[in-house]
Design a protein around this motif. Structure first.
Motif, PDB file in Angstrom:
ATOM      1  N   THR A 245       6.888  10.511  -6.233  1.00  0.00           N
ATOM      2  CA  THR A 245       7.383   9.418  -5.407  1.00  0.00           C
ATOM      3  C   THR A 245       6.252   8.897  -4.522  1.00  0.00           C
ATOM      4  OG1 THR A 245       9.608  10.356  -5.373  1.00  0.00           O
ATOM      5  CG2 THR A 245       9.056   8.807  -3.613  1.00  0.00           C
ATOM      6  N   PHE A 246       6.218   7.575  -4.313  1.00  0.00           N
ATOM      7  CA  PHE A 246       5.247   6.955  -3.414  1.00  0.00           C
ATOM      8  C   PHE A 246       6.003   6.287  -2.270  1.00  0.00           C
ATOM      9  CE2 PHE A 246       2.471   7.686  -6.878  1.00  0.00           C
ATOM     10  CZ  PHE A 246       1.169   7.567  -6.421  1.00  0.00           C
ATOM     11  N   VAL A 247       5.442   6.357  -1.060  1.00  0.00           N
ATOM     12  CA  VAL A 247       6.053   5.730   0.112  1.00  0.00           C
ATOM     13  C   VAL A 247       5.204   4.542   0.544  1.00  0.00           C
ATOM     14  CG1 VAL A 247       7.191   7.830   0.897  1.00  0.00           C
ATOM     15  CG2 VAL A 247       4.874   7.333   1.682  1.00  0.00           C
ATOM     16  N   ASP A 248       5.870   3.494   0.998  1.00  0.00           N
ATOM     17  CA  ASP A 248       5.189   2.283   1.457  1.00  0.00           C
ATOM     18  C   ASP A 248       4.726   2.484   2.889  1.00  0.00           C
ATOM     19  OD1 ASP A 248       4.305  -0.241   2.073  1.00  0.00           O
ATOM     20  OD2 ASP A 248       6.020  -1.271   1.176  1.00  0.00           O
ATOM     21  N   LEU A 249       3.420   2.400   3.118  1.00  0.00           N
ATOM     22  CA  LEU A 249       2.854   2.643   4.445  1.00  0.00           C
ATOM     23  C   LEU A 249       2.968   1.442   5.378  1.00  0.00           C
ATOM     24  CD1 LEU A 249      -0.348   4.608   3.395  1.00  0.00           C
ATOM     25  CD2 LEU A 249       1.788   5.529   4.287  1.00  0.00           C
TER      26      LEU A 249
ATOM     27  N   MET B 259       0.842  -1.173   0.000  1.00  0.00           N
ATOM     28  CA  MET B 259       0.000   0.000   0.000  1.00  0.00           C
ATOM     29  C   MET B 259       0.892   1.243   0.000  1.00  0.00           C
ATOM     30  SD  MET B 259      -3.223   0.711   2.459  1.00  0.00           S
ATOM     31  CE  MET B 259      -2.248   1.164   3.881  1.00  0.00           C
ATOM     32  N   TYR B 260       0.677   2.123  -0.954  1.00  0.00           N
ATOM     33  CA  TYR B 260       1.611   3.232  -1.179  1.00  0.00           C
ATOM     34  C   TYR B 260       0.850   4.562  -1.239  1.00  0.00           C
ATOM     35  CZ  TYR B 260       4.415  -0.764  -2.635  1.00  0.00           C
ATOM     36  OH  TYR B 260       5.057  -1.964  -2.688  1.00  0.00           O
ATOM     37  N   LEU B 261       1.432   5.594  -0.599  1.00  0.00           N
ATOM     38  CA  LEU B 261       0.835   6.928  -0.572  1.00  0.00           C
ATOM     39  C   LEU B 261       1.743   7.902  -1.310  1.00  0.00           C
ATOM     40  CD1 LEU B 261      -1.469   8.761   0.519  1.00  0.00           C
ATOM     41  CD2 LEU B 261       0.014   9.206   2.496  1.00  0.00           C
ATOM     42  N   GLU B 262       1.142   8.737  -2.146  1.00  0.00           N
ATOM     43  CA  GLU B 262       1.890   9.731  -2.905  1.00  0.00           C
ATOM     44  C   GLU B 262       2.525  10.756  -1.968  1.00  0.00           C
ATOM     45  OE1 GLU B 262       0.982  12.195  -7.027  1.00  0.00           O
ATOM     46  OE2 GLU B 262      -0.610  11.917  -5.565  1.00  0.00           O
ATOM     47  N   ASP B 263       3.803  11.072  -2.220  1.00  0.00           N
ATOM     48  CA  ASP B 263       4.528  12.065  -1.425  1.00  0.00           C
ATOM     49  C   ASP B 263       4.682  13.328  -2.262  1.00  0.00           C
ATOM     50  OD1 ASP B 263       6.195  13.582   0.125  1.00  0.00           O
ATOM     51  OD2 ASP B 263       7.584  11.960   0.607  1.00  0.00           O
ATOM     52  N   LEU B 264       3.915  14.372  -1.926  1.00  0.00           N
ATOM     53  CA  LEU B 264       3.929  15.602  -2.710  1.00  0.00           C
ATOM     54  C   LEU B 264       5.118  16.494  -2.382  1.00  0.00           C
ATOM     55  CD1 LEU B 264       0.149  16.605  -2.563  1.00  0.00           C
ATOM     56  CD2 LEU B 264       1.329  15.175  -4.240  1.00  0.00           C
ATOM     57  N   ASN B 265       5.828  16.200  -1.286  1.00  0.00           N
ATOM     58  CA  ASN B 265       6.922  17.061  -0.856  1.00  0.00           C
ATOM     59  C   ASN B 265       8.290  16.562  -1.305  1.00  0.00           C
ATOM     60  OD1 ASN B 265       5.228  18.868   0.711  1.00  0.00           O
ATOM     61  ND2 ASN B 265       4.987  17.165   2.135  1.00  0.00           N
TER      62      ASN B 265
ATOM     63  N   ILE C 277      -3.232   0.630  -3.841  1.00  0.00           N
ATOM     64  CA  ILE C 277      -3.277  -0.689  -3.222  1.00  0.00           C
ATOM     65  C   ILE C 277      -2.888  -1.690  -4.294  1.00  0.00           C
ATOM     66  CG2 ILE C 277      -4.672  -2.387  -1.999  1.00  0.00           C
ATOM     67  CD1 ILE C 277      -6.562  -0.116  -1.221  1.00  0.00           C
ATOM     68  N   VAL C 278      -1.755  -2.347  -4.123  1.00  0.00           N
ATOM     69  CA  VAL C 278      -1.259  -3.303  -5.113  1.00  0.00           C
ATOM     70  C   VAL C 278      -1.546  -4.708  -4.601  1.00  0.00           C
ATOM     71  CG1 VAL C 278       0.725  -4.098  -6.432  1.00  0.00           C
ATOM     72  CG2 VAL C 278       0.540  -1.683  -5.798  1.00  0.00           C
ATOM     73  N   TYR C 279      -2.366  -5.455  -5.325  1.00  0.00           N
ATOM     74  CA  TYR C 279      -2.746  -6.806  -4.917  1.00  0.00           C
ATOM     75  C   TYR C 279      -1.694  -7.822  -5.373  1.00  0.00           C
ATOM     76  CZ  TYR C 279      -7.226  -4.510  -4.113  1.00  0.00           C
ATOM     77  OH  TYR C 279      -8.209  -3.654  -3.670  1.00  0.00           O
ATOM     78  N   ARG C 280      -1.789  -9.011  -4.824  1.00  0.00           N
ATOM     79  CA  ARG C 280      -0.793 -10.042  -5.129  1.00  0.00           C
ATOM     80  C   ARG C 280      -0.781 -10.430  -6.604  1.00  0.00           C
ATOM     81  NH1 ARG C 280       1.691 -12.551  -0.911  1.00  0.00           N
ATOM     82  NH2 ARG C 280       0.892 -12.132   1.186  1.00  0.00           N
ATOM     83  N   ASN C 281      -1.928 -10.302  -7.266  1.00  0.00           N
ATOM     84  CA  ASN C 281      -1.987 -10.658  -8.687  1.00  0.00           C
ATOM     85  C   ASN C 281      -1.635  -9.485  -9.592  1.00  0.00           C
ATOM     86  OD1 ASN C 281      -4.222  -9.042  -8.409  1.00  0.00           O
ATOM     87  ND2 ASN C 281      -5.658 -10.470  -9.348  1.00  0.00           N
ATOM     88  N   LYS C 282      -1.096  -8.391  -8.988  1.00  0.00           N
ATOM     89  CA  LYS C 282      -0.623  -7.194  -9.693  1.00  0.00           C
ATOM     90  C   LYS C 282      -1.747  -6.248 -10.121  1.00  0.00           C
ATOM     91  CE  LYS C 282       3.502  -8.756  -9.202  1.00  0.00           C
ATOM     92  NZ  LYS C 282       4.354  -8.210  -8.114  1.00  0.00           N
ATOM     93  N   ALA C 283      -2.990  -6.526  -9.723  1.00  0.00           N
ATOM     94  CA  ALA C 283      -4.050  -5.538  -9.938  1.00  0.00           C
ATOM     95  C   ALA C 283      -3.777  -4.354  -9.011  1.00  0.00           C
ATOM     96  CB  ALA C 283      -5.416  -6.141  -9.646  1.00  0.00           C
ATOM     97  N   VAL C 284      -4.194  -3.150  -9.433  1.00  0.00           N
ATOM     98  CA  VAL C 284      -3.924  -1.934  -8.659  1.00  0.00           C
ATOM     99  C   VAL C 284      -5.222  -1.147  -8.491  1.00  0.00           C
ATOM    100  CG1 VAL C 284      -2.608   0.213  -8.520  1.00  0.00           C
ATOM    101  CG2 VAL C 284      -1.579  -1.803  -9.590  1.00  0.00           C
ATOM    102  N   ARG C 285      -5.547  -0.810  -7.232  1.00  0.00           N
ATOM    103  CA  ARG C 285      -6.667   0.089  -6.951  1.00  0.00           C
ATOM    104  C   ARG C 285      -6.084   1.445  -6.563  1.00  0.00           C
ATOM    105  NH1 ARG C 285     -11.938  -0.892  -5.912  1.00  0.00           N
ATOM    106  NH2 ARG C 285     -11.532  -3.103  -5.534  1.00  0.00           N
ATOM    107  N   THR C 286      -6.453   2.495  -7.309  1.00  0.00           N
ATOM    108  CA  THR C 286      -5.927   3.840  -7.082  1.00  0.00           C
ATOM    109  C   THR C 286      -7.047   4.732  -6.575  1.00  0.00           C
ATOM    110  OG1 THR C 286      -4.449   3.468  -8.977  1.00  0.00           O
ATOM    111  CG2 THR C 286      -4.590   5.703  -8.107  1.00  0.00           C
ATOM    112  N   LEU C 287      -6.826   5.360  -5.414  1.00  0.00           N
ATOM    113  CA  LEU C 287      -7.862   6.178  -4.791  1.00  0.00           C
ATOM    114  C   LEU C 287      -7.315   7.575  -4.487  1.00  0.00           C
ATOM    115  CD1 LEU C 287      -7.608   3.215  -3.092  1.00  0.00           C
ATOM    116  CD2 LEU C 287      -9.862   3.930  -2.363  1.00  0.00           C
ATOM    117  N   PRO C 288      -8.093   8.635  -4.771  1.00  0.00           N
ATOM    118  CA  PRO C 288      -7.725   9.970  -4.303  1.00  0.00           C
ATOM    119  C   PRO C 288      -8.167  10.124  -2.849  1.00  0.00           C
ATOM    120  CG  PRO C 288      -9.703  10.090  -5.648  1.00  0.00           C
ATOM    121  CD  PRO C 288      -9.275   8.646  -5.653  1.00  0.00           C
TER     122      PRO C 288
END
Length: 304
Positions: free
Chosen positions: A92-96, A1-7, A163-174
């Motif tokens: 850049t995205f950081v792993d939560l 699970m990764y969050l965008e880093d705007l800074n 949210i990156v699932y084990r089968n490589k599907a990706v759910r992207t949420l604002p």
């Protein structure tokens, strides 16, 4: 699970070569070595109001053609010429490092529209609320990811969450970070909990077709001429399939320094001493070094 880093500095930037005035928009990139399906890119300088200063999630990424669809885009009304100053950037995205997470979608309101003229109850469905996203984690105050999460809470700006699932599907949420809580005690790990407000519709990007295995990257190296007298000037031509390398490290095998080639597939070299040389090239694809590819042998005879 990764969050965008705007800074933080952008993870990758590049140029957009062209785009289709369609729904959705298909764009051609100058380089896709750092891009993946499901990632949100920010676009500027196209001259199209439907694209500029907005973020779009990539889908149908073709690494060979360097093309992708921009989810939710619609440029059918654009009449201006696509600008050659068009640029894209990927933050850049950081792993939560979450322990658990949950998405709570708020049910749409049921509006009672029954009147005295009706024989039975009638109703309308109101607006749907995207809801909230919560997750639990262990707190390390020195972790850069935790610091980025605190910055997201402080500035209250919208960010993309992946949210990156084990089968490589990706759910992207604002999302917008609403709250961060912390609990601890004697002889236990310090735990944290975060609540984020989902500000728009999530985008689900399906993984590549599992029945179609990804094409393996392959690099062939040709050096010409294959023989001659010293000093011998040679040309190297690189040909690759199954992907595109971000850079190439060339060892000419004559004691000279390793040459780094970026943004090109041809280069030249001079063999000053006699002997037989077999250059090797190591390509970097998707931030990973590939096995070295060998060139054809070159024989250098003593000069006159």
């Amino acid at each position: 699970m990764y969050l965008e880093d705007l800074n933080d500095a952008a993870y990758a930037t590049g140029a957009l070569v062209s785009a289709s005035a369609s729904d959705p928009v298909y764009v051609v990139f100058d380089d896709v070595s750092k891009l993946k399906n499901g990632e949100p890119i920010h676009i500027t300088g196209t001259g199209w109001a439907s694209l500029d200063n907005q973020a779009f999630v990539l889908q149908d990424l073709d690494t060979n053609a360097k093309t992708a669809a921009l989810y939710g885009s619609d440029a059918t009304g654009e009449t201006a010429e696509f600008s050659d100053l068009a640029m894209w950037s990927l933050n850049t995205f950081v792993d939560l490092c979450a322990r658990t997470y949950s998405i709570q979608q708020t049910p749409a309101t049921s509006i009672d529209t029954t009147t005295l003229c009706d024989d039975e109850k009638t109703s309308l469905v109101g607006f749907r609320d995207p809801g909230t996203f919560t997750f639990d984690f262990f707190i390390d105050p020195t972790d850069p990811a935790y610091e980025s999460l605190l910055e997201a809470y402080d500035d209250g700006e919208e960010r993309m969450l992946e949210i990156v699932y084990r089968n490589k599907a990706v759910r992207t949420l604002p999302v917008i970070v609403q709250s961060i809580s912390e609990t601890g005690g004697v002889d236990q790990a310090v735990a944290g909990s975060c609540t984020m407000k989902i500000t728009g519709a999530p985008v689900l990007t399906q993984p590549p077709d599992s029945d179609q295995p990804a094409e393996q990257y392959n690099l062939s190296v040709a050096v010409t001429p294959a023989s001659g007298d010293a000093p011998l000037h040679v040309d190297m031509q690189l040909t690759e399939t199954g992907g595109a390398a971000a850079k190439y490290a060339i060892d000419w095998k004559d004691g000279s320094a390793v040459e780094t080639l970026v943004g090109a597939k041809t280069t030249t070299h001079v063999y000053n001493n006699e002997g037989s040389f077999e250059a090797s090239v190591t390509a970097t694809v998707g931030n990973k070094a590939q096995p070295a590819a060998k060139a054809n042998p070159v024989t250098v005879a003593p000069g006159a």
